[in-house]
Design an enzyme around this catalytic site. Sequence first.
Site, PDB file in Angstrom:
ATOM      1  N   CYS A 104     -36.692  21.765  73.848  1.00 25.90           N
ATOM      2  CA  CYS A 104     -37.855  21.112  73.251  1.00 25.90           C
ATOM      3  C   CYS A 104     -38.931  22.164  72.982  1.00 25.90           C
ATOM      4  CB  CYS A 104     -38.391  20.031  74.179  1.00 25.90           C
ATOM      5  SG  CYS A 104     -37.164  18.783  74.615  1.00 25.90           S
ATOM      6  N   CYS A 148     -35.425  20.007  69.634  1.00 24.93           N
ATOM      7  CA  CYS A 148     -36.436  18.987  69.352  1.00 24.93           C
ATOM      8  C   CYS A 148     -37.777  19.689  69.194  1.00 24.93           C
ATOM      9  CB  CYS A 148     -36.506  17.975  70.499  1.00 24.93           C
ATOM     10  SG  CYS A 148     -37.772  16.687  70.293  1.00 24.93           S
TER      11      CYS A 148
END
Length: 393
Positions: free
Chosen positions: A109, A142
């Site tokens: 992420c 992400c």
Amino acid sequence: MDLLNTLVDKGLRRELPTRDEALAVLATSDDDLLDVVAAAGKVRRHWFGRRVKLNYLVNLKSGLCPEDCSYCSQRLGSTAGILKYSWLKPGQASDAAAAGVAGGAKRVCLVASGRGPTDRDVDRVSETIKAIKDNNEGVEVCACLGLLSEGQAERLREAGADAYNHNLNTSEATYGEITTTHTYEDRVDTVQKAHAAGLSACSGLIAGMGETDEDLVDVVFSLRELDPDSVPVNFLIPFEGTPLGKEWNLTPQRCLRILAMTRFVCPDVEVRIAGGREVHLRTMQPLALHLANSIFLGDYLTSEGQAGKADLEMIADAGFEVEGTDQVTLPEHRAAGGCHDGGGVCGSEGGGACGSEPAPQAAAQDGPQTGEPRTDLVAVRRRGAGTDLAPNA
């Protein structure tokens, strides 16, 4: 309990609980807590087995944010003693990500503080995504960069991003009490932009900011209506130097109830235990794995988490297994895209959009129990991205 049997049946059918049922989960007694965990655990295992997906955070740009989100140590006016640095270079970010992947993380992420990215920032992040994917086969990426402008989600998708995170955080009714520099509608719009661009949407909440049970149910119902693939449940880390630095409203038992309620409302999505699990769940973390199928490995954006090795040992000792890059996280009907129709609620039965009816009156209660503040468990991150020290993974 008849309530729990009903909720299990609905969860296995992907049917939305009523608001009263969701509120009742939050109002259960400590005597019934293990029954609640066992019931929600049946729903979790039905859709996700005993797999735990590991995610790893890389803070690309830390601090100096112009937004005034009350919960955030990077906010405008924060005096929290966090790391502050500008954009990591793609190679630096890739090296940081590699540590998490080596520890078992399936998803990286990439997070950057700020209101939202400029087009130049999107270029930077695109280069970083390419560097990470070139060096780590099978890893998901992400991005979490704030509010998106038109076309930016599409550019991130073209660069290789798999998902975009933007949390709703709290209910629409109380959002203005937490943040004034942007609106709840701005956040919804960004999640919808990610969806429309073909990115897997990731959107969740923060519990422990002084919200009511009704607020928690409101935001989780709103998330179900938005239909993200992943719902991170954060537990407020009260940083000194932020407006919510004195908010210690959570107990391990309340955290488990919140996770169980989220699982019942969102039965077939990735429910992730995000920031604050070490601070508030503490020794009850293994029980939470029966509710959530995803966690962050190691440290967070500005705070230190449990040692990565301890995370892996906890998963194994609790009888779960780390999800591999060759395994599909979501159930087949979601992974195939069958639930993203751009409108109603995935798997809902019986009518209108959830959360649109007036909130019922909750049963009288004294409110959430509060424990002694555990300020000793709040540690500012001093290692990993933005430092010369090895990351925790």
